[in-house]
Design a protein around this motif. Structure first.
Motif, PDB file in Angstrom:
ATOM      1  N   THR A  13       4.643   6.177  -9.027  1.00  0.00           N
ATOM      2  CA  THR A  13       5.460   5.451  -8.057  1.00  0.00           C
ATOM      3  C   THR A  13       5.047   3.990  -7.983  1.00  0.00           C
ATOM      4  O   THR A  13       5.895   3.100  -7.874  1.00  0.00           O
ATOM      5  N   CYS A  14       3.756   3.715  -8.052  1.00  0.00           N
ATOM      6  CA  CYS A  14       3.298   2.317  -8.091  1.00  0.00           C
ATOM      7  C   CYS A  14       3.867   1.599  -9.301  1.00  0.00           C
ATOM      8  O   CYS A  14       4.303   0.437  -9.210  1.00  0.00           O
ATOM      9  N   ARG A  15       3.872   2.261 -10.432  1.00  0.00           N
ATOM     10  CA  ARG A  15       4.397   1.639 -11.647  1.00  0.00           C
ATOM     11  C   ARG A  15       5.896   1.381 -11.532  1.00  0.00           C
ATOM     12  O   ARG A  15       6.391   0.345 -11.983  1.00  0.00           O
ATOM     13  N   ARG A  16       6.613   2.309 -10.932  1.00  0.00           N
ATOM     14  CA  ARG A  16       8.055   2.102 -10.743  1.00  0.00           C
ATOM     15  C   ARG A  16       8.338   0.899  -9.852  1.00  0.00           C
ATOM     16  O   ARG A  16       9.388   0.277  -9.968  1.00  0.00           O
ATOM     17  N   ALA A  17       7.388   0.607  -8.968  1.00  0.00           N
ATOM     18  CA  ALA A  17       7.539  -0.543  -8.084  1.00  0.00           C
ATOM     19  C   ALA A  17       7.025  -1.831  -8.715  1.00  0.00           C
ATOM     20  O   ALA A  17       7.065  -2.881  -8.081  1.00  0.00           O
ATOM     21  N   GLY A  18       6.528  -1.749  -9.963  1.00  0.00           N
ATOM     22  CA  GLY A  18       6.136  -2.945 -10.685  1.00  0.00           C
ATOM     23  C   GLY A  18       4.645  -3.163 -10.831  1.00  0.00           C
ATOM     24  O   GLY A  18       4.225  -4.181 -11.381  1.00  0.00           O
ATOM     25  N   ARG A  26      15.702  -1.847  -9.856  1.00  0.00           N
ATOM     26  CA  ARG A  26      15.777  -2.752 -10.999  1.00  0.00           C
ATOM     27  C   ARG A  26      15.041  -2.154 -12.201  1.00  0.00           C
ATOM     28  O   ARG A  26      15.539  -2.171 -13.335  1.00  0.00           O
ATOM     29  N   ASN A  27      13.865  -1.592 -11.962  1.00  0.00           N
ATOM     30  CA  ASN A  27      13.114  -0.948 -13.052  1.00  0.00           C
ATOM     31  C   ASN A  27      13.831   0.286 -13.559  1.00  0.00           C
ATOM     32  O   ASN A  27      13.846   0.572 -14.771  1.00  0.00           O
ATOM     33  N   HIS A  28      14.430   1.037 -12.636  1.00  0.00           N
ATOM     34  CA  HIS A  28      15.196   2.230 -13.022  1.00  0.00           C
ATOM     35  C   HIS A  28      16.381   1.848 -13.898  1.00  0.00           C
ATOM     36  O   HIS A  28      16.643   2.499 -14.920  1.00  0.00           O
ATOM     37  N   ARG A  29      17.074   0.800 -13.526  1.00  0.00           N
ATOM     38  CA  ARG A  29      18.224   0.326 -14.291  1.00  0.00           C
ATOM     39  C   ARG A  29      17.784  -0.110 -15.701  1.00  0.00           C
ATOM     40  O   ARG A  29      18.436   0.203 -16.701  1.00  0.00           O
ATOM     41  N   ALA A  30      16.662  -0.840 -15.759  1.00  0.00           N
ATOM     42  CA  ALA A  30      16.159  -1.302 -17.048  1.00  0.00           C
ATOM     43  C   ALA A  30      15.744  -0.147 -17.952  1.00  0.00           C
ATOM     44  O   ALA A  30      16.010  -0.160 -19.163  1.00  0.00           O
ATOM     45  N   LEU A  65       0.832  -1.205   0.000  1.00  0.00           N
ATOM     46  CA  LEU A  65       0.000   0.000   0.000  1.00  0.00           C
ATOM     47  C   LEU A  65       0.864   1.251   0.000  1.00  0.00           C
ATOM     48  O   LEU A  65       1.784   1.382   0.809  1.00  0.00           O
ATOM     49  N   MET A  66       0.540   2.175  -0.914  1.00  0.00           N
ATOM     50  CA  MET A  66       1.225   3.461  -0.947  1.00  0.00           C
ATOM     51  C   MET A  66       0.241   4.568  -0.613  1.00  0.00           C
ATOM     52  O   MET A  66      -0.938   4.496  -0.961  1.00  0.00           O
ATOM     53  N   ASN A 113      13.789  -3.831   0.315  1.00  0.00           N
ATOM     54  CA  ASN A 113      13.115  -4.681  -0.669  1.00  0.00           C
ATOM     55  C   ASN A 113      12.360  -3.858  -1.706  1.00  0.00           C
ATOM     56  O   ASN A 113      12.385  -4.182  -2.907  1.00  0.00           O
ATOM     57  N   LEU A 114      11.689  -2.802  -1.259  1.00  0.00           N
ATOM     58  CA  LEU A 114      10.992  -1.927  -2.203  1.00  0.00           C
ATOM     59  C   LEU A 114      11.989  -1.217  -3.108  1.00  0.00           C
ATOM     60  O   LEU A 114      11.790  -1.117  -4.329  1.00  0.00           O
ATOM     61  N   LEU A 115      13.070  -0.734  -2.527  1.00  0.00           N
ATOM     62  CA  LEU A 115      14.067  -0.020  -3.314  1.00  0.00           C
ATOM     63  C   LEU A 115      14.695  -0.922  -4.367  1.00  0.00           C
ATOM     64  O   LEU A 115      14.969  -0.480  -5.492  1.00  0.00           O
TER      65      LEU A 115
END
Length: 338
Positions: free
Chosen positions: A195-200, A329-333, A162-163, A322-324
């Motif tokens: 932010t939700c999308r960045r977290a997957g 990983r998404n940021h790197r991709a 939850l965010m 864990n969230l970071l």
């Protein structure tokens, strides 16, 4: 082919608080060193202090800054930001604030240069930061200014999946209603979604809390829901966004607790903070939402009352890590695809 592990910079936070102890405990949690390549940034004696406080080992393998992009596993980038005798446990000091800012600056430099994919910091003490020259409302504004970011950003509070974010933040309650504007609400919803999308989470369900009791009760207790919130939500739904509300603020977090929504946009600071901290104070995470680099920290403070006593609960720090890792990983991709 599996995705390469992200590289995470860890900084201790205020050396007078529980940050060094928490990082030592984090590094001894199962799976942490397998999830990411980790760079510890800061003074060796501060890291050793944290390990001693936690009664755990910490492996300080020194690395040069130029070698960070190819580093694997756990490494330590040494800095000299504070003398050992200037670390005063459970005290607000200029030296502690200076240590915090200098380590943060170095981590931001590495992130902006693409040498690390995300930053996790131990709790800062705002009084110490201010005494050391923070000159900003909080560390999030400091980070944005330091990296030259001028876009919309705000802190995101996270509990599990939850965010929460908010339209207004550190202002007096008497000022809140005047700040509930179409643009402000749109920005808060957009930040939560991004932010939700960045977290997957590709299509998050975002619930918008009302400002007034009973969501205004058809205008009886105020018109913000009618004049601002409902039109913004309708416009978002017309764009196929999964946004609902305005929900009465005394029930919206029941929906969140049941897992029916992924994010809640609140109107003011305590409207969300009280709920999220009651739901899980020892697991809460703060994310610097909207910034071009992933930055996270446990949501609690420096806890001077238990500093140095091996009583700090690593739960929120582990959740932040864990969230970071997911965000990094998404940021790197995304950087690789650019």
């Amino acid at each position: 082919m599996t995705d390469p592990k992200p590289r995470i910079a860890l900084i201790p936070g205020d050396p007078s608080g529980i940050g060094p102890e928490l990082i030592a405990k984090l590094l001894n949690e199962e799976g942490v060193k397998d999830a990411a390549d980790i760079v510890l940034i800061g003074d060796g004696h501060v890291w050793r202090q944290g390990a001693a406080q936690a009664g755990l080992d910490i492996d300080l393998v020194q690395i040069d800054e130029d070698a960070i992009p190819t580093q694997q596993g756990l490494a330590w980038l040494p800095m000299e930001t504070i003398a050992p005798e200037d670390v005063k446990i459970a005290e607000v000091t200029v030296a502690g604030g200076t240590c915090s800012l200098r380590c943060l600056d170095k981590a931001l430099d590495l992130a902006m240069a693409g040498k690390v994919d995300g930053i996790l910091f131990g709790p800062f003490n705002k009084a110490a930061l201010t005494s050391a020259g923070l000159n900003a409302e909080d560390e999030h504004r400091y980070i944005a200014r330091y990296i030259g970011f001028t876009g919309y950003h705000s802190e995101i509070n996270v509990l599990g999946d939850l965010m929460t974010t908010r339209v207004t933040s550190h202002i007096g309650l008497k000022e809140v209603a005047g700040k509930i504007t179409t643009q402000a609400v749109e920005q808060a919803i957009g930040l939560a979604e991004d932010t939700c999308r960045r977290a997957g989470n590709a299509r998050p369900h975002i619930a918008v809390a009302a400002l007034n009791p009973h969501a205004g009760d058809n205008g009886k207790f105020g018109r913000e829901e009618i004049d601002v919130l409902k039109p913004v939500i309708d416009a978002a739904q017309a764009q196929q966004k999964n946004v609902t509300g305005p929900w009465p603020s005394d029930t919206v977090f029941l929906k969140a607790q049941r897992g029916e929504v992924d994010a809640v946009v609140t109107m003011y600071h305590d409207q969300g903070q009280i709920a999220i901290k009651l739901m899980g104070f020892d697991r809460g995470v703060t994310v610097a939402g909207g910034l071009p680099i992933p930055v996270a920290t446990p949501a609690h403070g420096t806890a001077f009352d238990i500093a140095g006593q091996n009583k700090a609960n690593v739960g929120a720090t582990l959740q932040a890590f864990n969230l970071l890792v997911r965000m990094a990983r998404n940021h790197r991709a995304s950087r690789a695809a650019a």
